[in-house]
Scaffold this motif. Structure first.
Motif, PDB file in Angstrom:
ATOM      1  N   ASP A  24     -43.079  16.253 -36.055  1.00 39.90           N
ATOM      2  CA  ASP A  24     -44.190  15.306 -35.955  1.00 39.90           C
ATOM      3  C   ASP A  24     -43.736  13.849 -36.009  1.00 39.90           C
ATOM      4  OD1 ASP A  24     -43.487  15.012 -38.625  1.00 39.90           O
ATOM      5  OD2 ASP A  24     -45.520  15.313 -39.406  1.00 39.90           O
ATOM      6  N   ARG A  25     -42.419  13.626 -36.182  1.00 40.66           N
ATOM      7  CA  ARG A  25     -41.893  12.255 -36.238  1.00 40.66           C
ATOM      8  C   ARG A  25     -40.494  12.220 -35.625  1.00 40.66           C
ATOM      9  NH1 ARG A  25     -42.428  12.528 -42.568  1.00 40.66           N
ATOM     10  NH2 ARG A  25     -44.003  13.975 -41.790  1.00 40.66           N
ATOM     11  N   ASP A  38     -48.617  14.392 -32.488  1.00 40.50           N
ATOM     12  CA  ASP A  38     -49.311  15.607 -32.946  1.00 40.50           C
ATOM     13  C   ASP A  38     -49.323  16.656 -31.831  1.00 40.50           C
ATOM     14  OD1 ASP A  38     -51.030  14.399 -31.190  1.00 40.50           O
ATOM     15  OD2 ASP A  38     -52.741  14.286 -32.567  1.00 40.50           O
ATOM     16  N   TRP A  87     -44.654   8.775 -34.176  1.00 43.71           N
ATOM     17  CA  TRP A  87     -45.390   9.946 -34.636  1.00 43.71           C
ATOM     18  C   TRP A  87     -46.055  10.650 -33.458  1.00 43.71           C
ATOM     19  CZ3 TRP A  87     -45.137  10.960 -39.895  1.00 43.71           C
ATOM     20  CH2 TRP A  87     -44.604   9.926 -40.686  1.00 43.71           C
TER      21      TRP A  87
END
Length: 360
Positions: free
Chosen positions: A68-69, A61, A59
Motif C-alpha cells: 500500500d506504500r 489502494d 500511497w
C-alpha cells in the motif's frame, strides 16, 4: 506509420522518439522543408536535475498490488525499458515519456528526513515499503547518488520492513545492509527477468543488467540469506512468452524461492512508443505481437481495469496463467509454507525518536 528514422536510433536508448507532452498547450512537428537541418546525435547524454522531496511515501489502494506504500528515489529511469508503464508519469514534470524519460532524470533529495517525519507521526502504521514501485531504485544513477543505500540504512535503524524489485546487479553493493535486514525478517527482493535472449535485451531494456548477471545476482542474494524471487515481467505475447518456462527454471536453479508475472501493459504514450520500437527492431513480428496484445485487452492496446490490467483476459492470457501455475508447481516455487515463514515482520518497528532508542 512509424516515427523512427533508422539512422537516428539512439545507441543505448529504448525509445525511438519523444512523443508530445499531453499536458502542453501546443504541439509541434518537424517537417523537412529542403533546408539544411542539424542531425540528431545518435548518443544522448543523461541530464539529472535535483528535486527536494516534500514527502517520501506514495500511497495506493489498488487491489492488484501487494503493498500500500512505495518509495521512489528517482523520477525517470536510465534503464530505458521501452515497455515501462511509468513512462507517462514523466509528462507531469513537463517532460516527454519517450527519450526524455530515460535521459532527463530527477533525483529526489531529503528522503530520509521526510521518512523520519512520517515515521514519527502517531497515525503511522508500519507495513512493508516497496522500493522501486515506479522506477528502478538501482538504476545507474544510484551508483553516483547512493540514495537507496541511505534509505536502507535508515530502515535498518528503525527496524522497518522493505521489499525491493530491480533489474540491476548494483543491488549487490548493499548486500551487507540487506543481509542484516533479512536476518530480522525485514527484507525481501525480487529480480525482474524478461528474457534470456541477450540480443533482445539490448534493445528492449538497453541499460539493464544482462540476463546472466541477473541470475548471478539471484545466486548471491540467496547465498547471503536474503529471500529472493523472480518477477517474469512483462510477458510480451509473440515476443517473450515462449520463454516463460525456461525463465522460471533458470531463476529456480539460481536460487529463487518465489515467482510472479505480469502481462505487457501499454498505458497512454507507452502504446505508440512500443509499437514504434517493434517497427524499428522487429518489423516482421510487429503485426503479430500487437494482434496478440489486443486479443488480451478486449481489442484495445490497454485495459486499465483493476483485475485485468496486470494479467489481461481471453484465451491467450488464460493460457499464460495456466503455463505459469503449472511450471511453478513443478519447480516448487511459491510454496505456501515457505511463503508464510518468509512474511516480513512489522512488530519490530521503532520510530526514530522513540524512547527505547536511548537504551539500544
Amino acid at each position: 506509420m512509424p516515427r523512427f528514422d533508422q539512422k537516428q536510433l539512439r545507441k543505448g536508448r529504448g525509445a525511438t522518439y519523444n512523443p508530445d507532452n499531453r499536458f502542453a498547450p501546443t504541439h509541434s512537428e518537424t517537417e523537412d522543408d529542403g533546408w539544411w537541418q542539424e542531425e540528431m546525435p545518435t548518443r544522448l547524454a543523461t541530464v539529472v536535475n535535483d528535486e527536494r522531496a516534500r514527502s517520501a511515501l506514495s500511497w495506493n489502494d489498488s487491489p492488484d498490488l501487494a503493498f500500500d506504500r512505495s518509495l521512489n528515489p528517482y523520477r525517470g529511469c536510465e534503464h530505458g525499458c521501452i515497455y515501462c508503464y511509468a513512462r507517462p508519469s514523466h509528462a507531469y514534470w513537463d517532460l516527454s515519456p519517450g527519450i526524455d524519460f530515460e535521459t532527463r532524470l530527477i533525483a529526489r533529495s531529503g528522503l530520509v528526513d521526510r521518512l523520519r517525519e512520517e515515521f514519527c507521526k502517531r497515525s503511522y502504521v508500519c507495513r512493508p515499503i516497496a522500493l522501486s514501485g515506479n522506477t528502478d531504485c538501482y538504476q545507474p544513477l544510484e551508483a553516483e547518488r547512493g540514495s537507496t543505500r541511505e534509505i536502507l540504512a535508515f530502515l535498518l535503524e528503525c527496524r522497518h520492513p522493505v521489499s525491493i524489485i530491480t533489474k540491476s546487479a548494483l543491488i549487490l553493493r548493499d548486500l551487507d545492509l540487506l543481509a542484516e535486514l533479512a536476518d530480522m525478517r525485514l527484507a525481501r527482493v525480487s529480480i525482474s527477468l524478461t528474457s534470456l535472449d541477450t540480443e533482445l535485451k539490448r534493445s528492449l531494456e538497453p541499460r539493464t543488467a544482462s540476463p546472466a548477471a541477473r541470475l548471478r545476482t539471484i545466486e548471491r542474494l540467496r547465498s547471503a540469506g536474503i529471500p529472493v524471487g523472480v518477477m517474469v515481467a512483462p510477458v510480451i505475447p509473440g515476443l517473450t512468452d515462449h520463454e516463460l518456462e525456461r525463465l522460471l527454471q533458470a531463476a529456480r536453479d539460481a536460487g529463487a524461492e518465489s515467482a510472479g508475472w505480469t502481462l505487457l501493459r501499454l498505458p497512454r504514450e507507452v502504446a505508440p512508443l512500443f509499437e514504434d520500437w517493434l517497427q524499428a527492431h522487429y518489423p516482421e513480428r510487429a503485426g503479430k505481437v500487437m494482434s496478440l496484445v489486443r486479443q488480451c485487452r478486449s481489442g484495445a492496446d490497454y485495459d486499465s481495469r483493476f483485475g485485468k490490467r496486470m494479467r489481461g483476459e481471453g484465451i491467450f492470457a488464460e493460457l499464460i496463467a495456466q503455463r505459469f501455475d503449472k511450471a511453478c508447481r513443478r519447480l516448487g516455487l511459491n510454496d505456501p509454507v515457505r511463503r508464510e515463514a518468509r512474511q516480513l515482520d512489522t512488530t519490530a518497528f521503532r520510530p526514530p525518536r522513540a524512547q527505547g532508542d536511548l537504551f539500544s
